[in-house]
Design a protein around this motif. Structure first.
Motif, PDB file in Angstrom:
ATOM      1  N   ALA A   1       0.831  -1.209   0.000  1.00 35.06           N
ATOM      2  CA  ALA A   1       0.000   0.000   0.000  1.00 35.06           C
ATOM      3  C   ALA A   1       0.859   1.251   0.000  1.00 35.06           C
ATOM      4  O   ALA A   1       0.473   2.277  -0.565  1.00 35.06           O
ATOM      5  CB  ALA A   1      -0.923  -0.003   1.217  1.00 35.06           C
ATOM      6  N   PHE A   2       2.019   1.195   0.631  1.00 32.90           N
ATOM      7  CA  PHE A   2       2.902   2.364   0.642  1.00 32.90           C
ATOM      8  C   PHE A   2       3.557   2.566  -0.717  1.00 32.90           C
ATOM      9  O   PHE A   2       3.668   3.700  -1.194  1.00 32.90           O
ATOM     10  CB  PHE A   2       3.972   2.202   1.718  1.00 32.90           C
ATOM     11  CG  PHE A   2       4.859   3.391   1.857  1.00 32.90           C
ATOM     12  CD1 PHE A   2       4.409   4.525   2.498  1.00 32.90           C
ATOM     13  CD2 PHE A   2       6.131   3.387   1.326  1.00 32.90           C
ATOM     14  CE1 PHE A   2       5.213   5.643   2.623  1.00 32.90           C
ATOM     15  CE2 PHE A   2       6.950   4.490   1.445  1.00 32.90           C
ATOM     16  CZ  PHE A   2       6.488   5.619   2.093  1.00 32.90           C
ATOM     17  N   LEU A   3       3.972   1.481  -1.351  1.00 29.24           N
ATOM     18  CA  LEU A   3       4.699   1.591  -2.610  1.00 29.24           C
ATOM     19  C   LEU A   3       3.776   1.820  -3.803  1.00 29.24           C
ATOM     20  O   LEU A   3       4.065   2.658  -4.661  1.00 29.24           O
ATOM     21  CB  LEU A   3       5.556   0.353  -2.829  1.00 29.24           C
ATOM     22  CG  LEU A   3       6.652   0.127  -1.787  1.00 29.24           C
ATOM     23  CD1 LEU A   3       7.349  -1.189  -2.047  1.00 29.24           C
ATOM     24  CD2 LEU A   3       7.634   1.275  -1.796  1.00 29.24           C
ATOM     25  N   VAL A   4       2.704   1.058  -3.897  1.00 32.94           N
ATOM     26  CA  VAL A   4       1.760   1.189  -5.008  1.00 32.94           C
ATOM     27  C   VAL A   4       0.330   1.140  -4.457  1.00 32.94           C
ATOM     28  O   VAL A   4      -0.303   0.093  -4.412  1.00 32.94           O
ATOM     29  CB  VAL A   4       1.969   0.089  -6.074  1.00 32.94           C
ATOM     30  CG1 VAL A   4       3.109   0.396  -6.980  1.00 32.94           C
ATOM     31  CG2 VAL A   4       2.165  -1.264  -5.445  1.00 32.94           C
ATOM     32  N   PRO A   5      -0.183   2.302  -4.026  1.00 34.51           N
ATOM     33  CA  PRO A   5      -1.470   2.333  -3.337  1.00 34.51           C
ATOM     34  C   PRO A   5      -2.639   1.758  -4.131  1.00 34.51           C
ATOM     35  O   PRO A   5      -3.472   1.052  -3.577  1.00 34.51           O
ATOM     36  CB  PRO A   5      -1.698   3.809  -3.051  1.00 34.51           C
ATOM     37  CG  PRO A   5      -0.384   4.451  -3.167  1.00 34.51           C
ATOM     38  CD  PRO A   5       0.432   3.610  -4.083  1.00 34.51           C
ATOM     39  N   ARG A   6      -2.692   2.030  -5.410  1.00 34.04           N
ATOM     40  CA  ARG A   6      -3.831   1.544  -6.189  1.00 34.04           C
ATOM     41  C   ARG A   6      -3.809   0.034  -6.387  1.00 34.04           C
ATOM     42  O   ARG A   6      -4.855  -0.601  -6.429  1.00 34.04           O
ATOM     43  CB  ARG A   6      -3.862   2.226  -7.559  1.00 34.04           C
ATOM     44  CG  ARG A   6      -4.284   3.655  -7.453  1.00 34.04           C
ATOM     45  CD  ARG A   6      -4.497   4.234  -8.810  1.00 34.04           C
ATOM     46  NE  ARG A   6      -4.836   5.645  -8.680  1.00 34.04           N
ATOM     47  CZ  ARG A   6      -5.186   6.388  -9.681  1.00 34.04           C
ATOM     48  NH1 ARG A   6      -5.248   5.890 -10.889  1.00 34.04           N
ATOM     49  NH2 ARG A   6      -5.480   7.656  -9.490  1.00 34.04           N
ATOM     50  N   LEU A   7      -2.616  -0.518  -6.511  1.00 32.80           N
ATOM     51  CA  LEU A   7      -2.510  -1.964  -6.720  1.00 32.80           C
ATOM     52  C   LEU A   7      -2.668  -2.756  -5.424  1.00 32.80           C
ATOM     53  O   LEU A   7      -2.759  -3.977  -5.469  1.00 32.80           O
ATOM     54  CB  LEU A   7      -1.173  -2.298  -7.375  1.00 32.80           C
ATOM     55  CG  LEU A   7      -0.960  -1.757  -8.777  1.00 32.80           C
ATOM     56  CD1 LEU A   7       0.414  -2.150  -9.290  1.00 32.80           C
ATOM     57  CD2 LEU A   7      -2.038  -2.251  -9.717  1.00 32.80           C
TER      58      LEU A   7
ATOM     59  N   ARG B   1      -1.444   3.333   2.843  1.00 38.94           N
ATOM     60  CA  ARG B   1      -1.888   4.364   1.902  1.00 38.94           C
ATOM     61  C   ARG B   1      -1.885   5.743   2.555  1.00 38.94           C
ATOM     62  O   ARG B   1      -1.541   6.740   1.939  1.00 38.94           O
ATOM     63  CB  ARG B   1      -3.275   4.020   1.360  1.00 38.94           C
ATOM     64  CG  ARG B   1      -3.247   2.910   0.343  1.00 38.94           C
ATOM     65  CD  ARG B   1      -4.595   2.688  -0.300  1.00 38.94           C
ATOM     66  NE  ARG B   1      -5.530   2.061   0.612  1.00 38.94           N
ATOM     67  CZ  ARG B   1      -5.611   0.757   0.824  1.00 38.94           C
ATOM     68  NH1 ARG B   1      -4.815  -0.073   0.192  1.00 38.94           N
ATOM     69  NH2 ARG B   1      -6.495   0.263   1.653  1.00 38.94           N
ATOM     70  N   ARG B   2      -2.265   5.803   3.824  1.00 39.20           N
ATOM     71  CA  ARG B   2      -2.262   7.083   4.534  1.00 39.20           C
ATOM     72  C   ARG B   2      -0.850   7.616   4.702  1.00 39.20           C
ATOM     73  O   ARG B   2      -0.590   8.808   4.546  1.00 39.20           O
ATOM     74  CB  ARG B   2      -2.944   6.894   5.895  1.00 39.20           C
ATOM     75  CG  ARG B   2      -3.309   8.163   6.587  1.00 39.20           C
ATOM     76  CD  ARG B   2      -4.182   7.930   7.813  1.00 39.20           C
ATOM     77  NE  ARG B   2      -3.721   6.844   8.654  1.00 39.20           N
ATOM     78  CZ  ARG B   2      -4.411   5.725   8.899  1.00 39.20           C
ATOM     79  NH1 ARG B   2      -5.597   5.552   8.365  1.00 39.20           N
ATOM     80  NH2 ARG B   2      -3.920   4.791   9.677  1.00 39.20           N
ATOM     81  N   ALA B   3       0.102   6.737   5.011  1.00 37.20           N
ATOM     82  CA  ALA B   3       1.497   7.147   5.161  1.00 37.20           C
ATOM     83  C   ALA B   3       2.040   7.659   3.833  1.00 37.20           C
ATOM     84  O   ALA B   3       2.810   8.618   3.788  1.00 37.20           O
ATOM     85  CB  ALA B   3       2.351   6.000   5.679  1.00 37.20           C
TER      86      ALA B   3
ATOM     87  N   GLY C   1       0.340   9.132   1.587  1.00 42.77           N
ATOM     88  CA  GLY C   1      -0.264  10.443   1.363  1.00 42.77           C
ATOM     89  C   GLY C   1       0.404  11.557   2.163  1.00 42.77           C
ATOM     90  O   GLY C   1       0.349  12.719   1.779  1.00 42.77           O
ATOM     91  N   HIS C   2       1.060  11.198   3.259  1.00 48.01           N
ATOM     92  CA  HIS C   2       1.746  12.201   4.085  1.00 48.01           C
ATOM     93  C   HIS C   2       3.170  12.464   3.631  1.00 48.01           C
ATOM     94  O   HIS C   2       3.846  13.323   4.203  1.00 48.01           O
ATOM     95  CB  HIS C   2       1.770  11.781   5.547  1.00 48.01           C
ATOM     96  CG  HIS C   2       0.428  11.823   6.207  1.00 48.01           C
ATOM     97  ND1 HIS C   2      -0.379  12.937   6.186  1.00 48.01           N
ATOM     98  CD2 HIS C   2      -0.266  10.888   6.897  1.00 48.01           C
ATOM     99  CE1 HIS C   2      -1.485  12.686   6.843  1.00 48.01           C
ATOM    100  NE2 HIS C   2      -1.449  11.439   7.284  1.00 48.01           N
ATOM    101  N   MET C   3       3.646  11.740   2.642  1.00 50.84           N
ATOM    102  CA  MET C   3       5.012  11.953   2.162  1.00 50.84           C
ATOM    103  C   MET C   3       5.125  13.325   1.508  1.00 50.84           C
ATOM    104  O   MET C   3       4.213  13.770   0.822  1.00 50.84           O
ATOM    105  CB  MET C   3       5.395  10.874   1.137  1.00 50.84           C
ATOM    106  CG  MET C   3       5.537   9.489   1.734  1.00 50.84           C
ATOM    107  SD  MET C   3       6.884   9.368   2.886  1.00 50.84           S
ATOM    108  CE  MET C   3       8.253   9.522   1.797  1.00 50.84           C
ATOM    109  N   PRO C   4       6.244  13.999   1.688  1.00 56.74           N
ATOM    110  CA  PRO C   4       6.380  15.350   1.129  1.00 56.74           C
ATOM    111  C   PRO C   4       6.578  15.382  -0.381  1.00 56.74           C
ATOM    112  O   PRO C   4       6.464  16.430  -0.994  1.00 56.74           O
ATOM    113  CB  PRO C   4       7.621  15.903   1.845  1.00 56.74           C
ATOM    114  CG  PRO C   4       8.394  14.707   2.270  1.00 56.74           C
ATOM    115  CD  PRO C   4       7.389  13.620   2.513  1.00 56.74           C
ATOM    116  N   PHE C   5       6.889  14.274  -1.012  1.00 60.88           N
ATOM    117  CA  PHE C   5       7.103  14.280  -2.465  1.00 60.88           C
ATOM    118  C   PHE C   5       6.158  13.368  -3.168  1.00 60.88           C
ATOM    119  O   PHE C   5       5.440  12.640  -2.686  1.00 60.88           O
ATOM    120  CB  PHE C   5       8.543  13.901  -2.826  1.00 60.88           C
ATOM    121  CG  PHE C   5       9.062  12.682  -2.128  1.00 60.88           C
ATOM    122  CD1 PHE C   5       8.844  11.433  -2.648  1.00 60.88           C
ATOM    123  CD2 PHE C   5       9.756  12.777  -0.940  1.00 60.88           C
ATOM    124  CE1 PHE C   5       9.326  10.304  -2.011  1.00 60.88           C
ATOM    125  CE2 PHE C   5      10.252  11.677  -0.293  1.00 60.88           C
ATOM    126  CZ  PHE C   5      10.025  10.424  -0.828  1.00 60.88           C
TER     127      PHE C   5
END
Length: 80
Positions: A17-23, A72-74, A76-80
């Motif tokens: 979920a962190f690397l590829v949220p949609r997949l 996925r939430r994490a 979304g909080h990434m700065p880039f």
């Protein structure tokens, strides 16, 4: 043994979920569907026994959902 399996699935789903949220949605839903089948099968037992047999599957399904959404939430909080 089952606890370790659920923990491993949660970790993999969180990373996915962190690397590829949609997949990550499809594997998460598939895992939750499988755990739901176990919960429904355990719930067919009468009374307190049915609740006791279905509870591990319900809590595992919640954990899988939480780990996927946390990844996925994490992301979304990434700065880039």
């Amino acid at each position: 043994m089952m606890v370790l399996g659920i923990v491993a699935v949660c970790v993999v789903l969180a990373l996915l979920a962190f690397l590829v949220p949609r997949l990550s949605r499809h594997p998460q839903r598939g895992t939750q569907r499988t755990l739901g089948l176990g919960s429904r099968a355990g719930g067919k037992a009468p009374g307190v026994l049915g609740r006791a047999l279905s509870k591990p599957f319900r809590s595992s399904s919640k954990a899988v959902g939480r780990s996927g959404s946390a990844g996925r939430r994490a992301r979304g909080h990434m700065p880039f």
